[in-house]
Design an enzyme around this catalytic site. Structure first.
Site, PDB file in Angstrom:
ATOM      1  N   GLN A   1       0.800  -1.221   0.000  1.00  0.00           N
ATOM      2  CA  GLN A   1       0.000   0.000   0.000  1.00  0.00           C
ATOM      3  C   GLN A   1       0.841   1.284   0.000  1.00  0.00           C
ATOM      4  O   GLN A   1       0.503   2.244  -0.656  1.00  0.00           O
ATOM      5  CB  GLN A   1      -0.895  -0.043   1.237  1.00  0.00           C
ATOM      6  CG  GLN A   1      -1.961   0.994   1.309  1.00  0.00           C
ATOM      7  CD  GLN A   1      -2.882   0.695   2.484  1.00  0.00           C
ATOM      8  OE1 GLN A   1      -3.698  -0.221   2.430  1.00  0.00           O
ATOM      9  NE2 GLN A   1      -2.745   1.443   3.541  1.00  0.00           N
TER      10      GLN A   1
ATOM     11  N   GLU B   1      -3.382   9.276  -0.851  1.00  0.00           N
ATOM     12  CA  GLU B   1      -2.538   9.972   0.124  1.00  0.00           C
ATOM     13  C   GLU B   1      -1.572  10.966  -0.522  1.00  0.00           C
ATOM     14  O   GLU B   1      -0.660  11.465   0.128  1.00  0.00           O
ATOM     15  CB  GLU B   1      -1.780   8.957   0.958  1.00  0.00           C
ATOM     16  CG  GLU B   1      -2.750   7.961   1.568  1.00  0.00           C
ATOM     17  CD  GLU B   1      -2.216   7.263   2.772  1.00  0.00           C
ATOM     18  OE1 GLU B   1      -0.994   7.139   2.896  1.00  0.00           O
ATOM     19  OE2 GLU B   1      -3.039   6.838   3.590  1.00  0.00           O
TER      20      GLU B   1
ATOM     21  N   ASP C   1       4.173   0.183   4.301  1.00  0.00           N
ATOM     22  CA  ASP C   1       2.947  -0.384   4.864  1.00  0.00           C
ATOM     23  C   ASP C   1       2.452  -1.382   3.832  1.00  0.00           C
ATOM     24  O   ASP C   1       2.001  -0.993   2.748  1.00  0.00           O
ATOM     25  CB  ASP C   1       1.883   0.696   5.133  1.00  0.00           C
ATOM     26  CG  ASP C   1       0.579   0.092   5.654  1.00  0.00           C
ATOM     27  OD1 ASP C   1       0.556  -1.137   5.909  1.00  0.00           O
ATOM     28  OD2 ASP C   1      -0.419   0.819   5.799  1.00  0.00           O
TER      29      ASP C   1
ATOM     30  N   GLU D   1       4.953  -2.017   8.257  1.00  0.00           N
ATOM     31  CA  GLU D   1       3.625  -2.082   8.882  1.00  0.00           C
ATOM     32  C   GLU D   1       2.818  -3.217   8.252  1.00  0.00           C
ATOM     33  O   GLU D   1       2.871  -3.397   7.033  1.00  0.00           O
ATOM     34  CB  GLU D   1       2.932  -0.734   8.652  1.00  0.00           C
ATOM     35  CG  GLU D   1       1.518  -0.651   9.182  1.00  0.00           C
ATOM     36  CD  GLU D   1       0.864   0.698   8.828  1.00  0.00           C
ATOM     37  OE1 GLU D   1       1.586   1.704   8.676  1.00  0.00           O
ATOM     38  OE2 GLU D   1      -0.359   0.724   8.690  1.00  0.00           O
TER      39      GLU D   1
ATOM     40  N   ASP E   1      -1.091  -2.544  12.468  1.00  0.00           N
ATOM     41  CA  ASP E   1      -2.220  -1.630  12.196  1.00  0.00           C
ATOM     42  C   ASP E   1      -3.494  -2.468  12.259  1.00  0.00           C
ATOM     43  O   ASP E   1      -4.161  -2.523  13.301  1.00  0.00           O
ATOM     44  CB  ASP E   1      -2.013  -0.971  10.820  1.00  0.00           C
ATOM     45  CG  ASP E   1      -3.223  -0.188  10.331  1.00  0.00           C
ATOM     46  OD1 ASP E   1      -4.141   0.052  11.131  1.00  0.00           O
ATOM     47  OD2 ASP E   1      -3.264   0.207   9.142  1.00  0.00           O
TER      48      ASP E   1
ATOM     49  N   LYS F   1      -4.598   4.862  15.423  1.00  0.00           N
ATOM     50  CA  LYS F   1      -5.675   5.477  14.639  1.00  0.00           C
ATOM     51  C   LYS F   1      -6.867   5.560  15.568  1.00  0.00           C
ATOM     52  O   LYS F   1      -7.472   4.527  15.916  1.00  0.00           O
ATOM     53  CB  LYS F   1      -6.038   4.563  13.463  1.00  0.00           C
ATOM     54  CG  LYS F   1      -5.066   4.571  12.292  1.00  0.00           C
ATOM     55  CD  LYS F   1      -5.493   3.494  11.300  1.00  0.00           C
ATOM     56  CE  LYS F   1      -4.808   3.619   9.965  1.00  0.00           C
ATOM     57  NZ  LYS F   1      -5.050   2.399   9.135  1.00  0.00           N
TER      58      LYS F   1
ATOM     59  N   ARG G   1      -6.278   8.417   8.368  1.00  0.00           N
ATOM     60  CA  ARG G   1      -6.989   7.420   7.589  1.00  0.00           C
ATOM     61  C   ARG G   1      -6.958   7.892   6.140  1.00  0.00           C
ATOM     62  O   ARG G   1      -6.747   9.065   5.877  1.00  0.00           O
ATOM     63  CB  ARG G   1      -8.465   7.293   8.040  1.00  0.00           C
ATOM     64  CG  ARG G   1      -8.687   6.931   9.481  1.00  0.00           C
ATOM     65  CD  ARG G   1      -7.914   5.723   9.936  1.00  0.00           C
ATOM     66  NE  ARG G   1      -8.091   4.506   9.170  1.00  0.00           N
ATOM     67  CZ  ARG G   1      -8.774   3.440   9.590  1.00  0.00           C
ATOM     68  NH1 ARG G   1      -9.329   3.446  10.780  1.00  0.00           N
ATOM     69  NH2 ARG G   1      -8.872   2.356   8.845  1.00  0.00           N
TER      70      ARG G   1
HETATM   71  P1  PGA Z   1      -6.946   3.259   5.745  1.00  0.00           P
HETATM   72  O1  PGA Z   1      -5.463   3.016   5.265  1.00  0.00           O
HETATM   73  O2  PGA Z   1      -7.046   4.583   6.400  1.00  0.00           O
HETATM   74  O3  PGA Z   1      -7.741   3.159   4.463  1.00  0.00           O
HETATM   75  O4  PGA Z   1      -7.277   2.151   6.704  1.00  0.00           O
HETATM   76  C1  PGA Z   1      -4.309   3.467   5.923  1.00  0.00           C
HETATM   77  C2  PGA Z   1      -3.459   2.339   6.475  1.00  0.00           C
HETATM   78  O5  PGA Z   1      -3.702   1.137   6.207  1.00  0.00           O
HETATM   79  O6  PGA Z   1      -2.521   2.594   7.226  1.00  0.00           O
HETATM   80 ZN    ZN Z   2      -1.897   0.286   7.437  1.00  0.00          ZN
END
Ligand code: PGA
Ligand code: ZN
Length: 425
Positions: free
Chosen positions: A165, A209, A245, A288, A313, A338, A367
């Protein structure tokens, strides 16, 4: 109690996040007329064990509306909390947890509860005339975090060819936060040239992002190579390290018990070996979610084998119970923080404390569905996290970095975490 800090009114409303999706905004207003306002983010690449996010599931916004959550704020939470003291955050959060009455905040919705929780903290610090980071951390708040910049995107957050990701860079060798941001953005621009030249100009389209999305790039090593080339080109050498990540739950098929990587199905052992090779070939200091969210044992094995930061995470979902299970087994050595995965500020702070007390690092995180609100930046200093990831470009991301730049300018007592990002104190 100072009667001025009593809650007079709580007001929720539906607004939009950066993806044009509805989300919750809350105002908490005191008897004195002080107003704190918070906007709540939402994830896409979510963990299975996150607190429940209440969506309307009707015709509006393709079912993604949050009017039920707003109604819960205005008709249930508000009347219950009116008259309570905004400076008693724990009492406020516990009252909402009790009112909801479920393990996962299934009744009121974690988005409703968190909106009130954060807005309440913002009202409290305003009433007491201290900045939010100082209110959260008191005299002990003293660290500015390393920005973890997601320069190349893949997985569920982008239409590139990459499975992982986020392919991130961390300017740990900068002397200050503002220097870290400047160097990070210079690398981002330099990388843009390299990516355009080698992968075509469409690769400059940014993902959720704000990182690049090269469609034909499939191998994470190509992303790491391109990042290193940009870093070298600018002469920054060892001032930067790399991190990932992998969001591996989203690469995993639990019926077949296989991960999909670069078009091939591979076993848990094979992906673990892949990580070992990556870490020996590149200056990677943090990974991550390298494995799927139920594999505590695998995370423990990798943590032992790699000797770098391994962040949970989807594995921990900022949940103290899951974190404790991880700590007992030695799974990972850092927690992603988070707040909306757990649903109240108090519970998130408890999880962070648990992490630190057990030698785990804490990386504060956005997020993918973010808003222009900046409370995340203050939280990262308030808990001395030492590291924050909130993407790279686009205003809902840079607004957090901008808030940190402002705080750095006016509070000279704060120090940049640099290479101590995992153990900043
Ligand atoms: P998400 O992705 O906010 O869509 O969960 C961010 C991450 O996985 O760190
Ligand atoms: Zn993540």
């Amino acid at each position: 109690m100072n009667s001025g800090t009593k809650i007079r009114q709580i007001k929720g409303r539906e607004i939009l996040d950066c993806r044009g999706e509805p989300t919750v905004e809350v105002d908490v207003i005191t008897e004195e007329g002080i107003l704190g306002r918070a906007k709540i983010p939402a994830g896409r690449s979510k963990g299975k064990h996150e607190a429940f996010e209440l969506r309307d599931k009707n015709a509006r916004y393709g079912g993604r509306g949050v009017l039920k959550a707003v109604r819960n704020i205005n008709e249930k939470i508000g009347p219950k909390l009116e008259g309570m003291d905004v400076t008693k955050q724990r009492e406020i959060d516990e009252t909402m947890i009790e009112l909801d009455g479920t393990e996962n905040k299934n009744n009121l919705g974690a988005n409703a509860i968190l909106g009130v929780s954060i807005a309440n903290a913002k009202t409290a610090c305003k009433s007491l005339k201290v900045p939010l980071y100082r209110y959260i951390g008191g005299t002990n708040a003293r660290i500015l975090p390393v920005p973890v910049l997601d320069l190349i995107e893949g997985g569920l957050l982008a239409n590139s060819g990459l499975d992982f990701q986020e392919h991130q860079v961390m300017p740990i060798g900068a002397g200050t936060f503002s220097e870290a941001i400047r160097m990070g953005m210079e690398v981002y621009k330099e990388l843009g040239k390299i990516i355009e030249e080698n992968w075509g100009k469409h690769s400059l389209n940014v993902g959720v992002e704000g990182g690049y999305t090269p469609r034909k790039m499939q191998d994470p090593r190509e992303a790491l190579e391109a990042e290193l080339e940009a870093i070298e080109e600018l002469g920054y050498g060892e001032k930067f390290v790399l991190s990932l990540d992998c969001a591996a739950s989203h690469l995993y098929d639990d019926r077949e018990e296989k991960y999909t990587l670069m078009g091939e199905k591979i076993t848990r052992e094979e992906i673990i070996d892949f990580y070992k090779d990556l870490v020996s070939a590149y200056p990677i200091v943090s990974i991550e979610d390298p494995l799927e969210e139920e594999d505590f044992k695998g995370h423990a094995e990798l943590t032992k084998a790699l000797n770098i930061q391994i962040i949970g995470d989807d594995l921990f979902v900022t949940n103290k119970k899951r974190l404790k299970k991880g700590i007992e087994q030695g799974a990972a050595n850092a927690m992603l923080f988070k707040v909306n995965q757990i649903g109240t500020l108090t519970e998130a702070l408890d999880s962070a404390q648990t992490a630190f007390r057990n030698g785990y690092g804490v990386q504060v995180s956005e997020r993918s569905g973010q808003t222009e609100d900046t409370w995340l930046a203050d939280l990262s200093i308030g808990i001395n996290s030492g590291q924050i990831k909130t993407g790279v470009t686009r205003s809902e991301r840079t607004s957090k970095y901008n808030q940190l730049l402002r705080i750095e300018e006016f509070d000279k007592t704060l120090k940049y975490a640099g290479e101590n990002f995992r153990r900043p104190f």
